[in-house]
Design a protein around this motif. Structure first.
Motif, mmCIF file in Angstrom:
data_model
loop_
_atom_site.group_PDB
_atom_site.id
_atom_site.type_symbol
_atom_site.label_atom_id
_atom_site.label_comp_id
_atom_site.label_asym_id
_atom_site.label_seq_id
_atom_site.Cartn_x
_atom_site.Cartn_y
_atom_site.Cartn_z
ATOM 1 N N ALA A 115 0.838 -1.206 0.000
ATOM 2 C CA ALA A 115 0.000 0.000 0.000
ATOM 3 C C ALA A 115 0.872 1.255 0.000
ATOM 4 C CB ALA A 115 -0.922 -0.007 1.213
ATOM 5 N N LEU A 116 1.923 1.253 0.815
ATOM 6 C CA LEU A 116 2.819 2.410 0.891
ATOM 7 C C LEU A 116 3.576 2.597 -0.418
ATOM 8 C CD1 LEU A 116 4.141 4.661 2.565
ATOM 9 C CD2 LEU A 116 5.844 2.986 3.329
ATOM 10 N N LEU A 117 4.048 1.500 -1.006
ATOM 11 C CA LEU A 117 4.787 1.582 -2.270
ATOM 12 C C LEU A 117 3.889 2.063 -3.408
ATOM 13 C CD1 LEU A 117 6.877 -1.663 -1.853
ATOM 14 C CD2 LEU A 117 7.839 0.618 -2.214
ATOM 15 N N ALA A 118 2.619 1.655 -3.384
ATOM 16 C CA ALA A 118 1.666 2.111 -4.416
ATOM 17 C C ALA A 118 1.378 3.596 -4.250
ATOM 18 C CB ALA A 118 0.383 1.293 -4.322
ATOM 19 N N GLN A 119 1.167 3.996 -2.998
ATOM 20 C CA GLN A 119 0.909 5.420 -2.735
ATOM 21 C C GLN A 119 2.086 6.274 -3.205
ATOM 22 O OE1 GLN A 119 1.574 6.924 1.208
ATOM 23 N NE2 GLN A 119 -0.317 8.138 1.169
ATOM 24 N N LEU A 120 3.286 5.865 -2.816
ATOM 25 C CA LEU A 120 4.479 6.612 -3.198
ATOM 26 C C LEU A 120 4.634 6.642 -4.713
ATOM 27 C CD1 LEU A 120 7.916 6.648 -1.561
ATOM 28 C CD2 LEU A 120 7.797 5.972 -3.961
ATOM 29 N N ASP A 121 4.344 5.540 -5.380
ATOM 30 C CA ASP A 121 4.541 5.467 -6.822
ATOM 31 C C ASP A 121 3.645 6.456 -7.560
ATOM 32 O OD1 ASP A 121 6.188 3.216 -8.387
ATOM 33 O OD2 ASP A 121 4.564 3.941 -9.673
ATOM 34 N N ILE A 122 2.364 6.473 -7.202
ATOM 35 C CA ILE A 122 1.446 7.382 -7.895
ATOM 36 C C ILE A 122 1.786 8.834 -7.584
ATOM 37 C CG2 ILE A 122 -0.957 8.110 -8.093
ATOM 38 C CD1 ILE A 122 -1.814 5.259 -7.692
ATOM 39 N N MET A 123 2.149 9.104 -6.332
ATOM 40 C CA MET A 123 2.504 10.480 -5.979
ATOM 41 C C MET A 123 3.735 10.953 -6.739
ATOM 42 S SD MET A 123 1.796 11.006 -1.902
ATOM 43 C CE MET A 123 0.108 11.192 -1.311
ATOM 44 N N MET A 124 4.717 10.087 -6.889
ATOM 45 C CA MET A 124 5.916 10.484 -7.612
ATOM 46 C C MET A 124 5.638 10.636 -9.103
ATOM 47 S SD MET A 124 9.204 8.951 -5.711
ATOM 48 C CE MET A 124 10.022 10.504 -5.950
ATOM 49 N N THR A 125 4.795 9.773 -9.637
ATOM 50 C CA THR A 125 4.425 9.905 -11.048
ATOM 51 C C THR A 125 3.704 11.228 -11.281
ATOM 52 O OG1 THR A 125 4.277 7.518 -11.367
ATOM 53 C CG2 THR A 125 3.039 8.897 -12.899
ATOM 54 N N ASP A 126 2.755 11.543 -10.403
ATOM 55 C CA ASP A 126 2.041 12.811 -10.543
ATOM 56 C C ASP A 126 2.975 13.999 -10.324
ATOM 57 O OD1 ASP A 126 -0.423 14.466 -10.726
ATOM 58 O OD2 ASP A 126 0.108 14.939 -8.663
ATOM 59 N N ALA A 127 3.886 13.887 -9.350
ATOM 60 C CA ALA A 127 4.832 14.970 -9.076
ATOM 61 C C ALA A 127 5.706 15.251 -10.292
ATOM 62 C CB ALA A 127 5.697 14.620 -7.867
ATOM 63 N N PHE A 128 6.165 14.184 -10.945
ATOM 64 C CA PHE A 128 6.983 14.361 -12.154
ATOM 65 C C PHE A 128 6.182 15.059 -13.247
ATOM 66 C CE2 PHE A 128 8.273 13.133 -16.394
ATOM 67 C CZ PHE A 128 9.656 13.300 -16.372
ATOM 68 N N MET A 129 4.973 14.582 -13.485
ATOM 69 C CA MET A 129 4.157 15.165 -14.553
ATOM 70 C C MET A 129 3.806 16.618 -14.263
ATOM 71 S SD MET A 129 1.555 12.023 -15.469
ATOM 72 C CE MET A 129 2.105 10.588 -16.406
ATOM 73 N N LYS A 130 3.465 16.880 -13.019
ATOM 74 C CA LYS A 130 3.097 18.245 -12.645
ATOM 75 C C LYS A 130 4.308 19.179 -12.748
ATOM 76 C CE LYS A 130 0.167 18.519 -9.297
ATOM 77 N NZ LYS A 130 -0.456 18.526 -7.946
ATOM 78 N N MET A 131 5.443 18.703 -12.297
ATOM 79 C CA MET A 131 6.654 19.522 -12.349
ATOM 80 C C MET A 131 7.088 19.746 -13.793
ATOM 81 S SD MET A 131 10.038 19.127 -9.991
ATOM 82 C CE MET A 131 9.226 19.807 -8.547
ATOM 83 N N ALA A 132 6.982 18.719 -14.624
ATOM 84 C CA ALA A 132 7.327 18.880 -16.043
ATOM 85 C C ALA A 132 6.464 19.963 -16.679
ATOM 86 C CB ALA A 132 7.136 17.554 -16.775
ATOM 87 N N SER A 133 5.181 19.936 -16.380
ATOM 88 C CA SER A 133 4.257 20.923 -16.940
ATOM 89 C C SER A 133 4.543 22.319 -16.400
ATOM 90 C CB SER A 133 2.815 20.525 -16.610
ATOM 91 O OG SER A 133 1.913 21.485 -17.093
ATOM 92 N N ASP A 134 4.758 22.439 -15.090
ATOM 93 C CA ASP A 134 4.988 23.749 -14.473
ATOM 94 C C ASP A 134 6.306 24.370 -14.918
ATOM 95 O OD1 ASP A 134 2.597 23.475 -13.193
ATOM 96 O OD2 ASP A 134 3.432 22.964 -11.229
ATOM 97 N N LEU A 135 7.339 23.539 -15.082
ATOM 98 C CA LEU A 135 8.635 24.066 -15.520
ATOM 99 C C LEU A 135 8.573 24.574 -16.954
ATOM 100 C CD1 LEU A 135 11.109 21.436 -14.026
ATOM 101 C CD2 LEU A 135 10.959 23.844 -13.393
ATOM 102 N N HIS A 136 7.746 23.944 -17.762
ATOM 103 C CA HIS A 136 7.703 24.305 -19.180
ATOM 104 C C HIS A 136 6.676 25.394 -19.482
ATOM 105 C CE1 HIS A 136 8.768 23.604 -23.326
ATOM 106 N NE2 HIS A 136 7.495 23.497 -23.662
ATOM 107 N N TYR A 137 5.476 25.248 -18.928
ATOM 108 C CA TYR A 137 4.395 26.168 -19.253
ATOM 109 C C TYR A 137 4.138 27.218 -18.166
ATOM 110 C CZ TYR A 137 3.159 22.856 -22.936
ATOM 111 O OH TYR A 137 3.184 22.040 -24.040
ATOM 112 N N GLY A 138 4.655 26.976 -16.969
ATOM 113 C CA GLY A 138 4.367 27.865 -15.862
ATOM 114 C C GLY A 138 3.141 27.408 -15.098
ATOM 115 N N ILE A 139 2.988 27.968 -13.901
ATOM 116 C CA ILE A 139 1.861 27.594 -13.039
ATOM 117 C C ILE A 139 0.627 28.431 -13.378
ATOM 118 C CG2 ILE A 139 1.048 27.480 -10.647
ATOM 119 C CD1 ILE A 139 3.998 27.147 -9.834
ATOM 120 N N ALA A 140 0.823 29.730 -13.543
ATOM 121 C CA ALA A 140 -0.301 30.606 -13.866
ATOM 122 C C ALA A 140 -0.861 30.254 -15.236
ATOM 123 C CB ALA A 140 0.148 32.072 -13.835
ATOM 124 N N PRO A 141 -2.164 30.393 -15.421
ATOM 125 C CA PRO A 141 -2.744 30.077 -16.734
ATOM 126 C C PRO A 141 -2.253 31.032 -17.813
ATOM 127 C CG PRO A 141 -4.364 31.139 -15.305
ATOM 128 C CD PRO A 141 -3.177 30.843 -14.449
#
Length: 553
Positions: free
Chosen positions: A140-166
């Motif tokens: 359960a802990l490994l699954a939780q960590l995995d999804i959070m890290m996957t989302d963190a990577f995707m979110k960070m990739a988007s924010d670094l490239h496009y910015g946070i503000a719309p």
């Protein structure tokens, strides 16, 4: 037939239970410790599937209440892997997991906030892996960590490239999001090649302005993050006590050195205030006035947020800029002409006052006009000039103003009943003729825009010496207008420089087309990097406050 109340109550309770169960959010297994790590291969995918369903039923939020970037992106990634974990193997976190966690830990160096990327939950999970051996068998802990890290990577990739503000009306990018397919491809490549950090850095803007700002922010953080400083009172009656508080405050940030034992010396204190004002790009008068005290009171985090806001603004620009372009930084009161990756011309500028802002825009400079007329905007005519004319008709002569009717003909101002004129009835246009009194000065640079603004010279060059230069009606007054004109016709055989200089010396009215129209960008940067140090500018229009809300800072 007699009604069976007992049976009816039981049926009612059963219906309520079903309704409650349908609307109740799924409860996740907090722990599922396997006996053998080999079992994780089968149990973790079950937990990942369960958590993806939980996110779907929980308004796209994870257990830490933080929304994911996009549920469909997570689902697509795990569809490709069969819900297998990407950040661990047989209960051991991969090197990529450590890399991403450290990236999140230091997110402020990228102008981002760690909390947006599940930092608290990930930090707790990483602590468990370091201190509790059973954590390595907790599916359960490994699954939780995995999804959070996957989302963190995707979110960070988007924010670094496009910015946070719309994206806004002047954002160049035609796209504003990564597709699910591209995010998955970026992540899978990063995990396979163990280069998460490199991939994320490559998504950042490569513009010199962004790079310089990022370097300067790190230098600012190294200098001020370890320091603590007191807050000064904004009003006081005891001058001596305030003076001592001021001395202490300047000492805390190393702007004043009292080791010589002359802390109360007036000239020494003034020197400390001047040092602070110079570093923070303020009017250097050596006095602890209201604005200086407010700036002294700003906390470290507030300065870092200002830097982050401006990094986000750079992310709204395209990946590559034209070889040659003009950039006007409105709160920086500066124009830059860029050519082949370097600044070839800089100039001080005067921009619109807060009530008559210079608009932010993208356009192309097409021509410049020598000794131009100034067609006075209607708003200025009604609000400023009409009251002055009604009071004194001689105002028109002193200001070198013509009255033009709807047919473009000059009208004798004495024939106009000025008392009848108002914002509801004004069938004329005021035009300022060329000459020393002309507000546009000797030259006007045209570029298409819906705001009817342009760059131009001025008849009051002394204003360029002011520190605060937000005082125009919206147009940009340019100190180095002659240098800009000469550069724009560089290598233009149709309009040789010698000819243009001759026309200027003779006072000839001319319009010169620019052979290669130059892109011009009017932008708003309140923090910049220069020579490795950060330069802050006053938020003259309050745009930083708007950005902070959009970025949730």
């Amino acid at each position: 037939m007699k009604y069976n109340y007992k049976r009816g109550n039981l049926l009612y309770i059963a219906v309520l239970f079903v309704l409650f169960a349908c609307h109740r959010k799924k409860v996740l297994r907090e722990r599922e410790v396997v006996k053998n790590v080999a079992e994780l291969q089968e149990v973790i995918p079950e937990n990942i599937a369960e958590r993806l369903n939980y996110i779907a039923d929980n308004d796209s939020k994870m257990e830490d209440k933080i929304p994911v970037l996009r549920l469909s992106a997570l689902q697509y990634f795990y569809e490709q892997t069969g819900n297998a974990p990407g950040w661990s193997s047989r209960g051991i976190l991969t090197p990529s997991a450590d890399t991403l966690f450290n990236f999140i830990l230091n997110a402020e160096q990228e102008g981002l906030q760690p909390a947006d990327y599940h930092f608290l939950a990930l930090n707790a999970a990483f602590q468990l892996f370091r201190t509790d051996e059973t954590a390595k068998k907790d599916a359960a802990l490994l699954a939780q960590l995995d999804i959070m890290m996957t989302d963190a990577f995707m979110k960070m990739a988007s924010d670094l490239h496009y910015g946070i503000a719309p994206r806004d009306s002047i954002t160049f990018r035609k796209d504003s999001v990564f597709t699910d397919t591209l995010l998955t491809s970026l992540l899978r490549t990063s995990l396979q090649e163990n280069n998460v950090g490199k991939v994320l850095h490559q998504l950042e803007p490569q513009h010199p302005g962004y790079v310089q700002l990022k370097i300067a922010m790190r230098a600012f953080e190294r200098k001020y993050a370890p320091l603590r400083w007191d807050t000064l009172p904004t009003s006081y009656t005891d001058t001596i006590a305030f003076r001592q508080l001021l001395i202490n405050r300047l000492v805390q940030t190393h702007h004043l050195d009292t080791s010589g034992g002359h802390a109360t010396d007036t000239s020494l204190l003034k020197k400390g205030i001047l040092a602070f004002q110079k570093e923070f790009n303020m009017y250097e008068d050596g006095l602890a006035g209201k604005k200086t005290v407010q700036t002294l009171n700003r906390p470290f985090r507030d300065w870092m947020i200002q830097g982050a806001v401006n990094m986000d603004r750079w992310r709204k620009l395209p990946d590559t800029l034209p070889p040659r372009f003009i950039l006007v930084n409105v709160p920086g009161y500066r124009m830059e002409l860029w050519d082949s990756g370097r600044v070839v011309l800089e100039s001080r500028v005067i921009v619109g006052a807060p009530r008559t802002r210079t608009p932010l825009l993208n356009s192309r400079m097409t021509n410049f006009v020598m000794f131009p007329f100034w067609r006075v905007p209607f708003s200025i005519t009604i609000k400023e000039m009409l009251p002055a004319i009604k009071k004194d008709p001689g105002y028109l002569t002193r200001k070198n103003l013509e009255v033009i009717d709807r047919d473009g003909n000059a009208v004798n101002p004495d024939s106009v009943n000025w008392n009848r004129m108002s914002k509801n009835y004004f069938p004329y246009v005021l035009r300022q003729m060329d000459g020393m009194e002309n507000s546009l000065g000797i030259m006007k640079f045209n570029f298409f825009n819906k705001y009817s603004v342009y760059l131009h010279d001025t008849n009051n060059h002394g204003l360029f010496r002011n520190t605060y230069r937000a005082m125009s009606h919206g147009c940009v007054r340019l100190q180095q207008w002659d240098s800009l004109a000469m550069y724009l016709i560089k290598n233009d055989t149709r309009h040789p420089r010698d000819s243009v200089r001759a026309w200027l010396s003779r006072g000839e009215k001319r319009m010169v087309d620019i052979q290669r129209p130059v892109p011009i960008f009017l932008r708003y940067f309140t923090a910049e990097g220069k020579d490795g140090q950060i330069v802050f500018h006053e938020d003259i229009y309050g745009e930083d406050k708007v950005m902070r809300k959009l970025m949730r800072l």
